[in-house]
Motif scaffolding. Structure first.
Motif, PDB file in Angstrom:
ATOM      1  N   VAL A 105       0.838  -1.194   0.000  1.00  0.00           N
ATOM      2  CA  VAL A 105       0.000   0.000   0.000  1.00  0.00           C
ATOM      3  C   VAL A 105       0.874   1.245   0.000  1.00  0.00           C
ATOM      4  O   VAL A 105       1.790   1.363   0.823  1.00  0.00           O
ATOM      5  CB  VAL A 105      -0.920   0.030   1.250  1.00  0.00           C
ATOM      6  N   ASP A 106       0.594   2.168  -0.911  1.00  0.00           N
ATOM      7  CA  ASP A 106       1.232   3.487  -0.921  1.00  0.00           C
ATOM      8  C   ASP A 106       0.294   4.448  -0.213  1.00  0.00           C
ATOM      9  O   ASP A 106      -0.871   4.565  -0.596  1.00  0.00           O
ATOM     10  CB  ASP A 106       1.473   3.975  -2.351  1.00  0.00           C
ATOM     11  N   LEU A 107       0.803   5.130   0.812  1.00  0.00           N
ATOM     12  CA  LEU A 107      -0.033   6.020   1.608  1.00  0.00           C
ATOM     13  C   LEU A 107       0.526   7.426   1.686  1.00  0.00           C
ATOM     14  O   LEU A 107       1.721   7.645   1.530  1.00  0.00           O
ATOM     15  CB  LEU A 107      -0.150   5.497   3.050  1.00  0.00           C
ATOM     16  N   SER A 108      -0.360   8.333   1.990  1.00  0.00           N
ATOM     17  CA  SER A 108      -0.002   9.701   2.333  1.00  0.00           C
ATOM     18  C   SER A 108      -0.478   9.933   3.761  1.00  0.00           C
ATOM     19  O   SER A 108      -1.638   9.689   4.074  1.00  0.00           O
ATOM     20  CB  SER A 108      -0.686  10.686   1.374  1.00  0.00           C
ATOM     21  N   VAL A 109       0.438  10.352   4.611  1.00  0.00           N
ATOM     22  CA  VAL A 109       0.125  10.576   6.020  1.00  0.00           C
ATOM     23  C   VAL A 109       0.048  12.079   6.259  1.00  0.00           C
ATOM     24  O   VAL A 109       0.806  12.857   5.674  1.00  0.00           O
ATOM     25  CB  VAL A 109       1.211   9.934   6.918  1.00  0.00           C
ATOM     26  N   LYS A 110      -0.886  12.482   7.121  1.00  0.00           N
ATOM     27  CA  LYS A 110      -1.022  13.906   7.448  1.00  0.00           C
ATOM     28  C   LYS A 110       0.221  14.400   8.164  1.00  0.00           C
ATOM     29  O   LYS A 110       0.813  13.688   8.982  1.00  0.00           O
ATOM     30  CB  LYS A 110      -2.230  14.124   8.362  1.00  0.00           C
ATOM     31  N   PHE A 111       0.588  15.634   7.863  1.00  0.00           N
ATOM     32  CA  PHE A 111       1.735  16.260   8.515  1.00  0.00           C
ATOM     33  C   PHE A 111       1.494  16.319  10.022  1.00  0.00           C
ATOM     34  O   PHE A 111       0.400  16.624  10.480  1.00  0.00           O
ATOM     35  CB  PHE A 111       1.957  17.684   7.977  1.00  0.00           C
ATOM     36  N   GLY A 112       2.522  16.008  10.802  1.00  0.00           N
ATOM     37  CA  GLY A 112       2.446  16.074  12.254  1.00  0.00           C
ATOM     38  C   GLY A 112       2.110  14.750  12.917  1.00  0.00           C
ATOM     39  O   GLY A 112       2.208  14.615  14.129  1.00  0.00           O
ATOM     40  N   GLU A 113       1.700  13.764  12.134  1.00  0.00           N
ATOM     41  CA  GLU A 113       1.371  12.454  12.688  1.00  0.00           C
ATOM     42  C   GLU A 113       2.648  11.640  12.902  1.00  0.00           C
ATOM     43  O   GLU A 113       3.648  11.845  12.220  1.00  0.00           O
ATOM     44  CB  GLU A 113       0.440  11.681  11.736  1.00  0.00           C
ATOM     45  N   ILE A 114       2.590  10.702  13.832  1.00  0.00           N
ATOM     46  CA  ILE A 114       3.712   9.797  14.071  1.00  0.00           C
ATOM     47  C   ILE A 114       3.571   8.662  13.062  1.00  0.00           C
ATOM     48  O   ILE A 114       2.710   7.780  13.209  1.00  0.00           O
ATOM     49  CB  ILE A 114       3.723   9.290  15.526  1.00  0.00           C
ATOM     50  N   ILE A 115       4.391   8.698  12.039  1.00  0.00           N
ATOM     51  CA  ILE A 115       4.241   7.827  10.878  1.00  0.00           C
ATOM     52  C   ILE A 115       4.240   6.338  11.242  1.00  0.00           C
ATOM     53  O   ILE A 115       3.334   5.618  10.810  1.00  0.00           O
ATOM     54  CB  ILE A 115       5.292   8.172   9.798  1.00  0.00           C
ATOM     55  N   PRO A 116       5.186   5.840  12.029  1.00  0.00           N
ATOM     56  CA  PRO A 116       5.150   4.401  12.331  1.00  0.00           C
ATOM     57  C   PRO A 116       3.871   3.969  13.062  1.00  0.00           C
ATOM     58  O   PRO A 116       3.347   2.886  12.798  1.00  0.00           O
ATOM     59  CB  PRO A 116       6.378   4.186  13.224  1.00  0.00           C
ATOM     60  N   GLU A 117       3.351   4.811  13.943  1.00  0.00           N
ATOM     61  CA  GLU A 117       2.116   4.473  14.657  1.00  0.00           C
ATOM     62  C   GLU A 117       0.919   4.419  13.716  1.00  0.00           C
ATOM     63  O   GLU A 117       0.097   3.504  13.788  1.00  0.00           O
ATOM     64  CB  GLU A 117       1.841   5.475  15.783  1.00  0.00           C
ATOM     65  N   VAL A 118       0.813   5.392  12.827  1.00  0.00           N
ATOM     66  CA  VAL A 118      -0.288   5.417  11.862  1.00  0.00           C
ATOM     67  C   VAL A 118      -0.198   4.187  10.949  1.00  0.00           C
ATOM     68  O   VAL A 118      -1.196   3.507  10.710  1.00  0.00           O
ATOM     69  CB  VAL A 118      -0.273   6.718  11.024  1.00  0.00           C
ATOM     70  N   CYS A 119       0.996   3.884  10.482  1.00  0.00           N
ATOM     71  CA  CYS A 119       1.167   2.745   9.576  1.00  0.00           C
ATOM     72  C   CYS A 119       0.840   1.422  10.265  1.00  0.00           C
ATOM     73  O   CYS A 119       0.237   0.534   9.656  1.00  0.00           O
ATOM     74  CB  CYS A 119       2.590   2.718   9.027  1.00  0.00           C
ATOM     75  N   TYR A 120       1.206   1.274  11.524  1.00  0.00           N
ATOM     76  CA  TYR A 120       0.888   0.055  12.267  1.00  0.00           C
ATOM     77  C   TYR A 120      -0.631  -0.123  12.369  1.00  0.00           C
ATOM     78  O   TYR A 120      -1.147  -1.217  12.172  1.00  0.00           O
ATOM     79  CB  TYR A 120       1.530   0.095  13.653  1.00  0.00           C
ATOM     80  N   LYS A 121      -1.337   0.972  12.646  1.00  0.00           N
ATOM     81  CA  LYS A 121      -2.802   0.903  12.723  1.00  0.00           C
ATOM     82  C   LYS A 121      -3.412   0.532  11.374  1.00  0.00           C
ATOM     83  O   LYS A 121      -4.381  -0.226  11.303  1.00  0.00           O
ATOM     84  CB  LYS A 121      -3.367   2.236  13.218  1.00  0.00           C
ATOM     85  N   VAL A 122      -2.845   1.073  10.305  1.00  0.00           N
ATOM     86  CA  VAL A 122      -3.318   0.739   8.957  1.00  0.00           C
ATOM     87  C   VAL A 122      -3.099  -0.752   8.693  1.00  0.00           C
ATOM     88  O   VAL A 122      -3.992  -1.440   8.196  1.00  0.00           O
ATOM     89  CB  VAL A 122      -2.621   1.601   7.885  1.00  0.00           C
ATOM     90  N   GLN A 123      -1.911  -1.250   9.015  1.00  0.00           N
ATOM     91  CA  GLN A 123      -1.621  -2.666   8.811  1.00  0.00           C
ATOM     92  C   GLN A 123      -2.619  -3.548   9.559  1.00  0.00           C
ATOM     93  O   GLN A 123      -3.169  -4.495   8.985  1.00  0.00           O
ATOM     94  CB  GLN A 123      -0.191  -2.996   9.262  1.00  0.00           C
ATOM     95  N   GLU A 124      -2.845  -3.247  10.815  1.00  0.00           N
ATOM     96  CA  GLU A 124      -3.799  -4.023  11.618  1.00  0.00           C
ATOM     97  C   GLU A 124      -5.199  -3.986  11.015  1.00  0.00           C
ATOM     98  O   GLU A 124      -5.874  -5.010  10.924  1.00  0.00           O
ATOM     99  CB  GLU A 124      -3.869  -3.482  13.048  1.00  0.00           C
ATOM    100  N   ASN A 125      -5.637  -2.794  10.607  1.00  0.00           N
ATOM    101  CA  ASN A 125      -6.987  -2.646  10.081  1.00  0.00           C
ATOM    102  C   ASN A 125      -7.166  -3.368   8.748  1.00  0.00           C
ATOM    103  O   ASN A 125      -8.201  -3.979   8.496  1.00  0.00           O
ATOM    104  CB  ASN A 125      -7.351  -1.159   9.959  1.00  0.00           C
ATOM    105  N   ILE A 126      -6.163  -3.305   7.892  1.00  0.00           N
ATOM    106  CA  ILE A 126      -6.240  -4.001   6.604  1.00  0.00           C
ATOM    107  C   ILE A 126      -6.291  -5.508   6.825  1.00  0.00           C
ATOM    108  O   ILE A 126      -7.120  -6.209   6.227  1.00  0.00           O
ATOM    109  CB  ILE A 126      -5.065  -3.608   5.678  1.00  0.00           C
ATOM    110  N   ILE A 127      -5.421  -6.022   7.687  1.00  0.00           N
ATOM    111  CA  ILE A 127      -5.422  -7.464   7.960  1.00  0.00           C
ATOM    112  C   ILE A 127      -6.783  -7.896   8.487  1.00  0.00           C
ATOM    113  O   ILE A 127      -7.366  -8.878   8.013  1.00  0.00           O
ATOM    114  CB  ILE A 127      -4.296  -7.837   8.942  1.00  0.00           C
ATOM    115  N   ASN A 128      -7.304  -7.171   9.456  1.00  0.00           N
ATOM    116  CA  ASN A 128      -8.599  -7.514  10.037  1.00  0.00           C
ATOM    117  C   ASN A 128      -9.713  -7.476   8.984  1.00  0.00           C
ATOM    118  O   ASN A 128     -10.530  -8.396   8.895  1.00  0.00           O
ATOM    119  CB  ASN A 128      -8.923  -6.573  11.204  1.00  0.00           C
ATOM    120  N   ALA A 129      -9.742  -6.421   8.176  1.00  0.00           N
ATOM    121  CA  ALA A 129     -10.807  -6.273   7.179  1.00  0.00           C
ATOM    122  C   ALA A 129     -10.750  -7.361   6.112  1.00  0.00           C
ATOM    123  O   ALA A 129     -11.764  -7.974   5.778  1.00  0.00           O
ATOM    124  CB  ALA A 129     -10.732  -4.888   6.528  1.00  0.00           C
ATOM    125  N   VAL A 130      -9.572  -7.619   5.574  1.00  0.00           N
ATOM    126  CA  VAL A 130      -9.443  -8.621   4.509  1.00  0.00           C
ATOM    127  C   VAL A 130      -9.747 -10.018   5.043  1.00  0.00           C
ATOM    128  O   VAL A 130     -10.479 -10.787   4.408  1.00  0.00           O
ATOM    129  CB  VAL A 130      -8.041  -8.563   3.856  1.00  0.00           C
TER     130      VAL A 130
END
Length: 112
Positions: free
Chosen positions: A57-82
């Motif tokens: 997945v190629d993502l764009s993260v909002k400025f000011g966010e903690i990138i590794p934390e946001v990406c970890y949440k995305v990974q978890e959510n994608i795995i759960n959804a699929v």
């Protein structure tokens, strides 16, 4: 349970599920140009090997966010959804943060 036939789920469906799961996460840039890219499946690639999905997945993260934390949440959510929606096991969700979205850039793109 009686065998009624086969059910096949296309990679496009897996890509769509992953895309919706990604944008549900706070901190992901949800600007129109980014979501267009994501949902036209230029930003998500699915490879299925040995009945396991590998999702890139190629993502764009909002400025000011903690990138590794946001990406970890995305990974978890994608795995759960699929896994929940498609019944397909996911072995990896590889995230490539290819841009940082700023409010100024989002406003400019939305006004064009």
């Amino acid at each position: 349970m009686e065998n009624l036939g086969q059910v096949k789920i296309s990679n496009d469906v897996i890509q769509t599920i992953a895309g919706f799961a990604a944008i549900e996460i706070e901190g992901i840039d949800k600007s129109t140009s980014f979501t267009d890219k994501l949902f036209k499946n230029h930003g998500i690639k699915v490879n299925i090997e040995d009945d396991m999905a590998i999702i890139d997945v190629d993502l764009s993260v909002k400025f000011g966010e903690i990138i590794p934390e946001v990406c970890y949440k995305v990974q978890e959510n994608i795995i759960n959804a699929v896994e929940t929606m498609a019944g397909l096991k996911v072995s990896q969700v590889n995230i490539n943060v290819d841009s940082i979205g700023t409010k100024k850039e989002r406003d400019k793109k939305e006004n064009e």
